[in-house]
Design a protein around this motif. Structure first.
Motif, PDB file in Angstrom:
ATOM      1  N   GLN A 188       1.262  -1.177  -0.239  1.00  0.00           N
ATOM      2  CA  GLN A 188       0.154   0.010  -0.292  1.00  0.00           C
ATOM      3  C   GLN A 188       0.945   0.970   0.197  1.00  0.00           C
ATOM      4  OE1 GLN A 188      -2.864  -0.184   2.845  1.00  0.00           O
ATOM      5  NE2 GLN A 188      -3.958  -1.878   2.012  1.00  0.00           N
ATOM      6  N   LYS A 189       1.797   1.164   1.251  1.00  0.00           N
ATOM      7  CA  LYS A 189       2.966   2.344   1.150  1.00  0.00           C
ATOM      8  C   LYS A 189       3.279   2.094  -0.399  1.00  0.00           C
ATOM      9  CE  LYS A 189       4.189   2.649   5.842  1.00  0.00           C
ATOM     10  NZ  LYS A 189       4.853   2.183   6.592  1.00  0.00           N
ATOM     11  N   GLU A 190       4.043   1.475  -0.923  1.00  0.00           N
ATOM     12  CA  GLU A 190       4.798   2.302  -2.739  1.00  0.00           C
ATOM     13  C   GLU A 190       3.391   2.029  -3.446  1.00  0.00           C
ATOM     14  OE1 GLU A 190       5.807  -2.052  -3.120  1.00  0.00           O
ATOM     15  OE2 GLU A 190       6.882  -2.017  -2.069  1.00  0.00           O
ATOM     16  N   HIS A 191       2.176   1.549  -3.121  1.00  0.00           N
ATOM     17  CA  HIS A 191       1.137   2.152  -4.413  1.00  0.00           C
ATOM     18  C   HIS A 191       1.219   3.960  -4.589  1.00  0.00           C
ATOM     19  CE1 HIS A 191      -2.939   2.482  -6.335  1.00  0.00           C
ATOM     20  NE2 HIS A 191      -2.280   1.704  -6.993  1.00  0.00           N
ATOM     21  N   LYS A 192       0.805   3.985  -2.919  1.00  0.00           N
ATOM     22  CA  LYS A 192       0.200   5.711  -2.699  1.00  0.00           C
ATOM     23  C   LYS A 192       1.870   6.560  -3.119  1.00  0.00           C
ATOM     24  CE  LYS A 192      -0.573   8.298   0.781  1.00  0.00           C
ATOM     25  NZ  LYS A 192      -0.586   8.986   2.725  1.00  0.00           N
ATOM     26  N   ALA A 193       2.533   5.143  -2.958  1.00  0.00           N
ATOM     27  CA  ALA A 193       4.158   6.654  -3.277  1.00  0.00           C
ATOM     28  C   ALA A 193       4.036   6.747  -5.194  1.00  0.00           C
ATOM     29  CB  ALA A 193       5.592   6.179  -2.890  1.00  0.00           C
ATOM     30  N   MET A 194       3.870   5.773  -5.622  1.00  0.00           N
ATOM     31  CA  MET A 194       3.924   5.450  -6.759  1.00  0.00           C
ATOM     32  C   MET A 194       2.528   6.398  -7.543  1.00  0.00           C
ATOM     33  SD  MET A 194       2.305   2.791 -10.140  1.00  0.00           S
ATOM     34  CE  MET A 194       0.686   2.857  -9.402  1.00  0.00           C
ATOM     35  N   ILE A 195       1.309   6.644  -7.194  1.00  0.00           N
ATOM     36  CA  ILE A 195      -0.017   7.753  -6.968  1.00  0.00           C
ATOM     37  C   ILE A 195       0.819   9.387  -6.667  1.00  0.00           C
ATOM     38  CG2 ILE A 195      -2.039   7.720  -6.917  1.00  0.00           C
ATOM     39  CD1 ILE A 195      -2.331   5.726  -8.468  1.00  0.00           C
ATOM     40  N   GLU A 196       1.621   9.088  -6.552  1.00  0.00           N
ATOM     41  CA  GLU A 196       1.782  10.273  -6.093  1.00  0.00           C
ATOM     42  C   GLU A 196       2.831  10.817  -7.130  1.00  0.00           C
ATOM     43  OE1 GLU A 196       3.251  10.249  -1.813  1.00  0.00           O
ATOM     44  OE2 GLU A 196       0.967  10.342  -0.783  1.00  0.00           O
ATOM     45  N   ALA A 197       3.745  10.043  -7.143  1.00  0.00           N
ATOM     46  CA  ALA A 197       4.825  10.462  -8.211  1.00  0.00           C
ATOM     47  C   ALA A 197       4.476  10.527 -10.144  1.00  0.00           C
ATOM     48  CB  ALA A 197       6.529   9.178  -8.347  1.00  0.00           C
ATOM     49  N   LEU A 198       2.713  10.241  -9.973  1.00  0.00           N
ATOM     50  CA  LEU A 198       2.635  10.229 -12.008  1.00  0.00           C
ATOM     51  C   LEU A 198       3.386  11.939 -12.555  1.00  0.00           C
ATOM     52  CD1 LEU A 198      -0.594   8.475 -11.757  1.00  0.00           C
ATOM     53  CD2 LEU A 198       1.347   7.295 -12.164  1.00  0.00           C
ATOM     54  N   SER A 255      -4.224   7.522 -30.372  1.00  0.00           N
ATOM     55  CA  SER A 255      -4.631   8.633 -30.940  1.00  0.00           C
ATOM     56  C   SER A 255      -6.139   9.684 -31.061  1.00  0.00           C
ATOM     57  CB  SER A 255      -3.994   9.383 -32.586  1.00  0.00           C
ATOM     58  OG  SER A 255      -3.794   9.968 -33.171  1.00  0.00           O
ATOM     59  N   GLY A 256      -5.678  10.412 -30.359  1.00  0.00           N
ATOM     60  CA  GLY A 256      -6.821  11.819 -30.320  1.00  0.00           C
ATOM     61  C   GLY A 256      -8.520  11.073 -28.998  1.00  0.00           C
ATOM     62  N   VAL A 257      -7.915   9.557 -28.639  1.00  0.00           N
ATOM     63  CA  VAL A 257      -8.555   9.350 -27.589  1.00  0.00           C
ATOM     64  C   VAL A 257      -8.414   9.499 -26.574  1.00  0.00           C
ATOM     65  CG1 VAL A 257     -10.814   6.912 -27.510  1.00  0.00           C
ATOM     66  CG2 VAL A 257      -9.681   7.765 -29.350  1.00  0.00           C
ATOM     67  N   GLU A 258      -9.449  10.260 -25.446  1.00  0.00           N
ATOM     68  CA  GLU A 258      -8.776  10.160 -23.829  1.00  0.00           C
ATOM     69  C   GLU A 258      -9.430   9.628 -22.968  1.00  0.00           C
ATOM     70  OE1 GLU A 258      -7.651  13.815 -22.394  1.00  0.00           O
ATOM     71  OE2 GLU A 258      -6.305  14.398 -24.593  1.00  0.00           O
ATOM     72  N   ILE A 259      -9.567   8.593 -21.880  1.00  0.00           N
ATOM     73  CA  ILE A 259      -9.959   8.824 -20.916  1.00  0.00           C
ATOM     74  C   ILE A 259     -10.296   9.046 -19.900  1.00  0.00           C
ATOM     75  CG2 ILE A 259     -10.633   6.725 -22.023  1.00  0.00           C
ATOM     76  CD1 ILE A 259      -9.351   4.873 -20.235  1.00  0.00           C
ATOM     77  N   GLN A 260     -10.731   9.615 -18.769  1.00  0.00           N
ATOM     78  CA  GLN A 260     -10.536   9.600 -17.543  1.00  0.00           C
ATOM     79  C   GLN A 260     -10.459   8.507 -16.647  1.00  0.00           C
ATOM     80  OE1 GLN A 260     -12.967  13.432 -16.213  1.00  0.00           O
ATOM     81  NE2 GLN A 260     -11.414  15.083 -16.362  1.00  0.00           N
ATOM     82  N   ILE A 261      -9.236   8.458 -15.828  1.00  0.00           N
ATOM     83  CA  ILE A 261     -10.058   7.375 -14.167  1.00  0.00           C
ATOM     84  C   ILE A 261      -9.372   7.737 -13.098  1.00  0.00           C
ATOM     85  CG2 ILE A 261      -9.439   5.859 -16.197  1.00  0.00           C
ATOM     86  CD1 ILE A 261      -6.170   6.067 -15.451  1.00  0.00           C
ATOM     87  N   GLN A 262      -9.713   7.412 -12.398  1.00  0.00           N
ATOM     88  CA  GLN A 262      -9.077   7.502 -10.710  1.00  0.00           C
ATOM     89  C   GLN A 262      -8.106   7.206 -10.791  1.00  0.00           C
ATOM     90  OE1 GLN A 262     -11.769   5.766  -7.925  1.00  0.00           O
ATOM     91  NE2 GLN A 262     -13.011   7.372  -8.176  1.00  0.00           N
ATOM     92  N   ARG A 263      -7.229   8.494  -9.529  1.00  0.00           N
ATOM     93  CA  ARG A 263      -5.607   7.603  -9.645  1.00  0.00           C
ATOM     94  C   ARG A 263      -5.132   6.562  -9.337  1.00  0.00           C
ATOM     95  NH1 ARG A 263      -1.200  12.498  -8.395  1.00  0.00           N
ATOM     96  NH2 ARG A 263      -2.118  13.561  -9.566  1.00  0.00           N
ATOM     97  N   ALA A 264      -6.347   6.497  -8.080  1.00  0.00           N
ATOM     98  CA  ALA A 264      -5.773   5.009  -8.076  1.00  0.00           C
ATOM     99  C   ALA A 264      -6.580   3.972  -8.499  1.00  0.00           C
ATOM    100  CB  ALA A 264      -6.882   4.658  -6.000  1.00  0.00           C
ATOM    101  N   ALA A 265      -6.785   4.455 -10.152  1.00  0.00           N
ATOM    102  CA  ALA A 265      -6.638   2.851 -10.622  1.00  0.00           C
ATOM    103  C   ALA A 265      -6.092   3.046 -11.621  1.00  0.00           C
ATOM    104  CB  ALA A 265      -8.398   3.551 -11.857  1.00  0.00           C
ATOM    105  N   VAL A 266      -4.719   2.727 -11.520  1.00  0.00           N
ATOM    106  CA  VAL A 266      -3.110   3.516 -11.927  1.00  0.00           C
ATOM    107  C   VAL A 266      -2.338   2.011 -11.488  1.00  0.00           C
ATOM    108  CG1 VAL A 266      -0.642   4.070 -12.889  1.00  0.00           C
ATOM    109  CG2 VAL A 266      -3.076   5.710 -13.252  1.00  0.00           C
ATOM    110  N   VAL A 267      -2.575   1.474 -11.874  1.00  0.00           N
ATOM    111  CA  VAL A 267      -1.675   0.113 -11.056  1.00  0.00           C
ATOM    112  C   VAL A 267      -0.447  -0.282 -11.720  1.00  0.00           C
ATOM    113  CG1 VAL A 267      -1.785  -2.360 -11.204  1.00  0.00           C
ATOM    114  CG2 VAL A 267      -3.317  -1.597 -11.396  1.00  0.00           C
ATOM    115  N   GLN A 268      -0.002   0.373 -12.392  1.00  0.00           N
ATOM    116  CA  GLN A 268       1.890   0.222 -12.967  1.00  0.00           C
ATOM    117  C   GLN A 268       1.994   1.071 -13.994  1.00  0.00           C
ATOM    118  OE1 GLN A 268       2.819  -3.099 -14.903  1.00  0.00           O
ATOM    119  NE2 GLN A 268       4.959  -3.626 -14.838  1.00  0.00           N
ATOM    120  N   VAL A 269       4.034   1.996 -13.293  1.00  0.00           N
ATOM    121  CA  VAL A 269       4.018   2.870 -14.644  1.00  0.00           C
ATOM    122  C   VAL A 269       5.089   1.640 -15.539  1.00  0.00           C
ATOM    123  CG1 VAL A 269       6.124   4.935 -14.820  1.00  0.00           C
ATOM    124  CG2 VAL A 269       3.504   5.099 -12.879  1.00  0.00           C
ATOM    125  N   MET A 270       4.647   2.056 -16.532  1.00  0.00           N
ATOM    126  CA  MET A 270       6.456   1.577 -17.543  1.00  0.00           C
ATOM    127  C   MET A 270       7.069   2.343 -17.937  1.00  0.00           C
ATOM    128  SD  MET A 270       3.644  -0.972 -17.667  1.00  0.00           S
ATOM    129  CE  MET A 270       4.176  -2.167 -19.400  1.00  0.00           C
TER     130      MET A 270
END
Length: 113
Positions: free
Chosen positions: A52-62, A92-107
């Motif tokens: 949970q701590k690692e995920h929170k840090a990743m979300i804040e560093a987006l 290309s040209g297609v954007e969606i909005q999601i909650q920050r918490a829905a981001v699982v991984q930074v590639m």
């Protein structure tokens, strides 16, 4: 029938009923429960808190331009950052909005071509 009751009344007290042994017996009865809690803490609770701590840090560093994977499996590039929501360009040209918490991984950069 009366004789067996008489023998029961005259029987010596059961072993381990001394005042000193009673307190020790209660503690030794709680020992397995305490050991189980300690094992569960180190096997399940502590690693979950670390994740949970690692995920929170990743979300804040987006940051804008990061390539991310969402909990739904979508892969995209962050185009806008908000306080609680993130806009991701999935094509290309297609954007969606999601909650920050829905981001699982930074590639790594360059995953999307």
């Amino acid at each position: 029938m009366f004789i067996s009751e008489a023998y029961a009344q005259a029987a010596p007290p059961a072993a381990g009923t001394d005042s000193g042994m009673g307190a020790l017996g209660g503690l030794s009865g709680m020992l397995p429960l305490l050991l189980m809690f300690a094992v569960l803490y180190f096997i399940m609770i502590r690693p979950q808190m670390r994740r949970q701590k690692e995920h929170k840090a990743m979300i804040e560093a987006l940051a804008k331009g990061d390539e991310v994977v969402t909990s739904g499996g979508l892969l995209g590039r962050i185009s806008k950052l908000g306080e609680t929501f993130v806009s991701i360009e999935v094509a290309s040209g297609v954007e969606i909005q999601i909650q920050r918490a829905a981001v699982v991984q930074v590639m790594p950069k360059g995953t999307l071509k």
